[in-house]
Design an enzyme around this catalytic site. Structure first.
Site, PDB file in Angstrom:
ATOM      1  N   TYR A 159       0.886  -1.312   0.007  1.00 12.29           N
ATOM      2  CA  TYR A 159      -0.037  -0.059   0.108  1.00 12.29           C
ATOM      3  C   TYR A 159       0.964   1.265   0.138  1.00 12.29           C
ATOM      4  O   TYR A 159       0.684   2.077  -0.716  1.00 12.29           O
ATOM      5  CB  TYR A 159      -0.881   0.028   1.373  1.00 12.29           C
ATOM      6  CG  TYR A 159      -1.969   1.248   1.211  1.00 12.29           C
ATOM      7  CD1 TYR A 159      -3.110   1.246   0.455  1.00 12.29           C
ATOM      8  CD2 TYR A 159      -1.787   2.142   2.067  1.00 12.29           C
ATOM      9  CE1 TYR A 159      -3.881   2.198   0.334  1.00 12.29           C
ATOM     10  CE2 TYR A 159      -2.411   3.100   1.904  1.00 12.29           C
ATOM     11  CZ  TYR A 159      -3.690   3.203   1.241  1.00 12.29           C
ATOM     12  OH  TYR A 159      -4.502   4.465   1.081  1.00 12.29           O
ATOM     13  N   LYS A 163       1.308   3.885  -3.277  1.00 16.93           N
ATOM     14  CA  LYS A 163       1.034   5.207  -2.944  1.00 16.93           C
ATOM     15  C   LYS A 163       2.056   6.049  -3.441  1.00 16.93           C
ATOM     16  O   LYS A 163       1.742   7.232  -3.899  1.00 16.93           O
ATOM     17  CB  LYS A 163       0.266   5.747  -1.733  1.00 16.93           C
ATOM     18  CG  LYS A 163      -0.908   4.906  -1.396  1.00 16.93           C
ATOM     19  CD  LYS A 163      -1.914   5.310  -2.335  1.00 16.93           C
ATOM     20  CE  LYS A 163      -3.258   4.760  -2.075  1.00 16.93           C
ATOM     21  NZ  LYS A 163      -4.516   5.107  -3.102  1.00 16.93           N
TER      22      LYS A 163
HETATM   23  N1  LIG Z   1     -10.204   6.325   3.911  1.00 14.46           N
HETATM   24  C1  LIG Z   1      -9.240   6.851   4.299  1.00 14.46           C
HETATM   25  O1  LIG Z   1      -8.897   7.073   5.518  1.00 14.46           O
HETATM   26  C2  LIG Z   1      -7.932   7.125   3.408  1.00 14.46           C
HETATM   27  C3  LIG Z   1      -6.954   7.465   3.703  1.00 14.46           C
HETATM   28  C4  LIG Z   1      -5.856   7.839   2.580  1.00 14.46           C
HETATM   29  C5  LIG Z   1      -5.971   7.220   1.491  1.00 14.46           C
HETATM   30  N2  LIG Z   1      -7.252   6.962   0.880  1.00 14.46           N
HETATM   31  C6  LIG Z   1      -7.464   6.514  -0.291  1.00 14.46           C
HETATM   32  O2  LIG Z   1      -8.769   6.762  -1.117  1.00 14.46           O
HETATM   33  C7  LIG Z   1      -9.255   6.027  -1.974  1.00 14.46           C
HETATM   34  C8  LIG Z   1     -10.672   5.796  -1.545  1.00 14.46           C
HETATM   35  O3  LIG Z   1     -10.494   5.103  -0.173  1.00 14.46           O
HETATM   36  P1  LIG Z   1     -11.709   4.397   0.525  1.00 14.46           P
HETATM   37  O4  LIG Z   1     -11.488   4.497   1.968  1.00 14.46           O
HETATM   38  O5  LIG Z   1     -12.828   5.132  -0.013  1.00 14.46           O
HETATM   39  O6  LIG Z   1     -11.515   2.802   0.007  1.00 14.46           O
HETATM   40  P2  LIG Z   1     -12.485   1.851  -0.119  1.00 14.46           P
HETATM   41  O7  LIG Z   1     -11.763   0.357   0.088  1.00 14.46           O
HETATM   42  O8  LIG Z   1     -13.833   2.078   0.764  1.00 14.46           O
HETATM   43  O9  LIG Z   1     -13.451   1.830  -1.576  1.00 14.46           O
HETATM   44  C9  LIG Z   1     -12.465   1.519  -2.577  1.00 14.46           C
HETATM   45  C10 LIG Z   1     -13.358   0.977  -3.765  1.00 14.46           C
HETATM   46  O10 LIG Z   1     -12.612   0.390  -4.736  1.00 14.46           O
HETATM   47  C11 LIG Z   1     -13.419  -0.917  -5.474  1.00 14.46           C
HETATM   48  N3  LIG Z   1     -12.449  -1.833  -5.792  1.00 14.46           N
HETATM   49  C12 LIG Z   1     -11.715  -2.749  -5.217  1.00 14.46           C
HETATM   50  N4  LIG Z   1     -10.960  -3.709  -5.984  1.00 14.46           N
HETATM   51  C13 LIG Z   1     -11.570  -3.334  -7.263  1.00 14.46           C
HETATM   52  C14 LIG Z   1     -10.999  -3.777  -8.408  1.00 14.46           C
HETATM   53  N5  LIG Z   1     -10.434  -4.757  -8.474  1.00 14.46           N
HETATM   54  N6  LIG Z   1     -11.570  -3.342  -9.603  1.00 14.46           N
HETATM   55  C15 LIG Z   1     -12.674  -2.179  -9.345  1.00 14.46           C
HETATM   56  N7  LIG Z   1     -12.824  -1.657  -8.178  1.00 14.46           N
HETATM   57  C16 LIG Z   1     -12.318  -2.123  -6.836  1.00 14.46           C
HETATM   58  C17 LIG Z   1     -14.148  -1.141  -3.948  1.00 14.46           C
HETATM   59  O11 LIG Z   1     -15.214  -2.018  -4.466  1.00 14.46           O
HETATM   60  C18 LIG Z   1     -14.784   0.059  -3.348  1.00 14.46           C
HETATM   61  O12 LIG Z   1     -15.827   0.508  -4.087  1.00 14.46           O
HETATM   62  C19 LIG Z   1      -8.184   5.057  -1.924  1.00 14.46           C
HETATM   63  O13 LIG Z   1      -7.334   5.166  -3.044  1.00 14.46           O
HETATM   64  C20 LIG Z   1      -7.534   5.224  -0.672  1.00 14.46           C
HETATM   65  O14 LIG Z   1      -6.214   4.439  -0.750  1.00 14.46           O
HETATM   66  C21 LIG Z   1      -8.071   6.549   1.931  1.00 14.46           C
END
Ligand SMILES: NC(=O)c1ccc[n+]([C@@H]2O[C@H](COP(=O)([O-])OP(=O)(O)OC[C@H]3O[C@@H](n4cnc5c(N)ncnc54)[C@H](O)[C@@H]3O)[C@@H](O)[C@H]2O)c1
Length: 273
Positions: A159, A163
């Site tokens: 991860y 990133k």
């Molecule tokens: N939530 C946080 O605190 C946080 C912090 C830092 C960065 N991020 C980044 O923000 C972005 C969104 O995060 P989130 O927390 O909403 O993530 P999440 O895990 O809730 O959502 C990810 C989405 O990607 C989809 N997905 C997974 N595998 C897939 C595949 N093979 N093909 C197509 N779609 C697929 C899932 O179905 C889901 O809808 C990500 O890139 C994450 O790394 C989130």
């Protein structure tokens, strides 16, 4: 401020991983600002719910099933969206997959899915999108990265690497796509409570975690999905027309803190000012 800079009427926006979480909030935000949105996700059930909600609020949206871990799928996804909507103006590479496994528990499968969905798919979706945006006179791409590109937290090495790879990819693509009037930027969230987790985060049996989470931010609170969406909207807006290859960190100051002060148990509150 010219509010029309933040309108996206007639624009087509593709958001990966937008069936739920931050991606759904980003898709909704663009939709509310006038765009037509392509919900691209592996989770059909969640995507159908998302689509229903978007349409009920008057947003034109379509769902495209895609497994971004598979070869050729990111490119097919872009083609399908262009076939359906006739164009593509904005691509948001937001999907993530994989588990946060510790060093000694990690597996090759976890490494592969994390890297393929989080990093490789972003590149190949963008590679497909660039000639299309070029033929339309320009476009915008935003990669959703993370503070994990800069600091090390517990969990998956892949991860963190995916990133930090996105950061360099953002700059690479910005240089190569810039002459085609395509801007490429990234947004790096910190600790974000997604819309669907808000009630759980605020529940009374969560006070200890909530307090600790809030205290470790200079702004003394966690972030919300909308704040990530707002940064993405800004980067794609006319207000950011001379910004490319850049990253906006949306973390309430989490990673810039005085670690030595934290070590000595001193926290920066308004009392210190
Ligand atoms: N939530 C946080 O605190 C946080 C912090 C830092 C960065 N991020 C980044 O923000 C972005 C969104 O995060 P989130 O927390 O909403 O993530 P999440 O895990 O809730 O959502 C990810 C989405 O990607 C989809 N997905 C997974 N595998 C897939 C595949 N093979 N093909 C197509 N779609 C697929 C899932 O179905 C889901 O809808 C990500 O890139 C994450 O790394 C989130």
């Amino acid at each position: 401020m010219d509010k029309s800079n933040f309108r996206f009427d007639d624009k087509v926006v593709l958001v990966t991983g937008s069936a739920g979480g931050i991606g759904k909030t980003i898709a909704t935000a663009f939709g509310k600002a006038g765009a037509r949105v392509a919900i691209c996700d592996i989770n059909r059930v969640a995507a159908e719910t998302c689509l229903k909600e978007l349409r009920e609020s008057g947003i034109e949206a379509m769902y495209f099933a895609v497994d971004l871990s598979k070869k050729g799928e990111p490119q097919r996804m872009v083609s399908d969206v262009v076939d359906a909507f006739g164009k593509l103006d904005i691509l948001i590479n937001n999907a993530r997959a994989g588990e946060r496994l510790e060093l000694l528990e990690d597996t090759e499968e976890n490494w592969d899915i994390t890297m393929s969905v989080g990093l490789k798919a972003s590149y190949f979706a963008t590679q497909k999108a660039i000639p299309i945006m070029d033929s339309q006179g320009g476009g915008n791409i935003v990669n959703i990265s993370s503070v994990s590109a800069h600091v090390i937290s517990s969990g998956s090495a892949a991860y963190h690497v995916s990133k930090s790879g996105l950061s360099q990819l953002t700059k690479y693509l910005a240089v190569h796509a810039g002459p085609k009037n395509i801007r490429v930027n990234s947004v790096s969230p910190g600790l974000i409570v997604q819309d669907e987790h808000r009630n759980r985060f605020k529940s009374s049996d969560n006070v200890n975690y909530r307090t600790r989470a809030e205290q470790c931010h200079p702004l003394k609170r966690v972030g919300y999905s909308q704040e990530v969406a707002d940064a993405a909207l800004f980067l794609c807006s006319k207000a950011a027309s001379f910004i490319t290859g850049q990253e906006i960190i949306v973390d309430g100051g989490l990673i810039i803190q005085d670690q030595w002060a934290l070590l000595s148990n001193k926290t920066h509150t308004t009392d210190n000012i």
